[in-house]
Design a protein around this motif. Sequence first.
Motif, PDB file in Angstrom:
ATOM      1  N   ARG A  14      42.002 -64.089 -11.129  1.00  0.00           N
ATOM      2  CA  ARG A  14      40.583 -64.126 -10.727  1.00  0.00           C
ATOM      3  C   ARG A  14      39.709 -63.211 -11.557  1.00  0.00           C
ATOM      4  O   ARG A  14      38.515 -63.439 -11.708  1.00  0.00           O
ATOM      5  N   GLY A  16      40.121 -62.661 -14.762  1.00  0.00           N
ATOM      6  CA  GLY A  16      40.119 -63.087 -16.161  1.00  0.00           C
ATOM      7  C   GLY A  16      41.293 -62.581 -16.980  1.00  0.00           C
ATOM      8  O   GLY A  16      41.323 -62.760 -18.190  1.00  0.00           O
ATOM      9  N   SER A  39      37.382 -69.795 -20.958  1.00  0.00           N
ATOM     10  CA  SER A  39      37.077 -69.065 -19.716  1.00  0.00           C
ATOM     11  C   SER A  39      35.618 -68.625 -19.686  1.00  0.00           C
ATOM     12  O   SER A  39      34.953 -68.725 -18.653  1.00  0.00           O
ATOM     13  N   ILE A  40      35.126 -68.149 -20.821  1.00  0.00           N
ATOM     14  CA  ILE A  40      33.726 -67.723 -20.901  1.00  0.00           C
ATOM     15  C   ILE A  40      32.803 -68.928 -20.710  1.00  0.00           C
ATOM     16  O   ILE A  40      31.832 -68.864 -19.944  1.00  0.00           O
ATOM     17  N   TYR A  42      33.493 -71.686 -19.175  1.00  0.00           N
ATOM     18  CA  TYR A  42      33.667 -72.129 -17.792  1.00  0.00           C
ATOM     19  C   TYR A  42      32.735 -71.345 -16.871  1.00  0.00           C
ATOM     20  O   TYR A  42      32.004 -71.918 -16.060  1.00  0.00           O
ATOM     21  N   GLU A  43      32.755 -70.027 -17.002  1.00  0.00           N
ATOM     22  CA  GLU A  43      31.913 -69.176 -16.153  1.00  0.00           C
ATOM     23  C   GLU A  43      30.432 -69.412 -16.434  1.00  0.00           C
ATOM     24  O   GLU A  43      29.616 -69.430 -15.510  1.00  0.00           O
ATOM     25  N   CYS A  46      29.349 -72.608 -14.745  1.00  0.00           N
ATOM     26  CA  CYS A  46      29.180 -72.405 -13.296  1.00  0.00           C
ATOM     27  C   CYS A  46      27.875 -71.684 -12.998  1.00  0.00           C
ATOM     28  O   CYS A  46      27.179 -72.000 -12.034  1.00  0.00           O
ATOM     29  N   THR A  47      27.532 -70.708 -13.841  1.00  0.00           N
ATOM     30  CA  THR A  47      26.334 -69.899 -13.626  1.00  0.00           C
ATOM     31  C   THR A  47      25.055 -70.687 -13.851  1.00  0.00           C
ATOM     32  O   THR A  47      24.108 -70.576 -13.071  1.00  0.00           O
ATOM     33  N   GLY A  56      32.637 -76.168 -12.680  1.00  0.00           N
ATOM     34  CA  GLY A  56      32.647 -75.712 -14.065  1.00  0.00           C
ATOM     35  C   GLY A  56      33.181 -76.785 -15.005  1.00  0.00           C
ATOM     36  O   GLY A  56      33.275 -77.958 -14.668  1.00  0.00           O
ATOM     37  N   GLN A  71      41.198 -75.017 -11.500  1.00  0.00           N
ATOM     38  CA  GLN A  71      40.951 -73.759 -10.789  1.00  0.00           C
ATOM     39  C   GLN A  71      41.389 -73.917  -9.352  1.00  0.00           C
ATOM     40  O   GLN A  71      40.956 -74.819  -8.648  1.00  0.00           O
ATOM     41  N   GLY A  75      40.568 -69.017  -7.086  1.00  0.00           N
ATOM     42  CA  GLY A  75      39.958 -68.605  -8.349  1.00  0.00           C
ATOM     43  C   GLY A  75      40.916 -68.425  -9.503  1.00  0.00           C
ATOM     44  O   GLY A  75      40.498 -68.097 -10.611  1.00  0.00           O
ATOM     45  N   LYS A  77      43.006 -69.674 -12.551  1.00  0.00           N
ATOM     46  CA  LYS A  77      42.846 -70.831 -13.430  1.00  0.00           C
ATOM     47  C   LYS A  77      44.158 -71.136 -14.145  1.00  0.00           C
ATOM     48  O   LYS A  77      44.825 -70.244 -14.648  1.00  0.00           O
TER      49      LYS A  77
END
Length: 138
Positions: A14, A16, A39-40, A42-43, A46-47, A56, A71, A75, A77
């Motif tokens: 969760r 990272g 991962s970056i 993906y986040e 989502c944001t 995401g 995921q 949380g 992945k």
Amino acid sequence: MSAPRIFSLTIINRDGGCVFLKQFNQEGELTMQLVSVFSILYEMACTISPVAKTSGIQELEGTAFKLQCFQSPTGVKFFFIAERTASSARLAALLRDVYALYADYVLKNPFHTLDQPIRSEKFDRHVLAKLRQAGHVR
């Protein structure tokens, strides 16, 4: 004809951090770079998504590879890097199977601490057997 190869499986906690990396046909440094960038992204997706609680990015496809992500509800992945010709639906189903193995052999292990590296021979063995059974790992 054999199934497209899966090159690696990576599990990110969760926070990272990489808690599991299994290479099947590829160098680890490249896998970690791809997973870190994904991962970056993906986040970020989502944001900036206009839809609340979006899932995401689930897939990234390059000219020679496909990165598939699942995921978990907590949380964590799970990532496969596979040949580009691999079916997204099949990779997603296999990632859910790996998550079930993770729940059975990692989360139910009283000696495992959450968010720490996974060191479970049973988990390793069952994941490899599942991927071999599906024909994605030789």
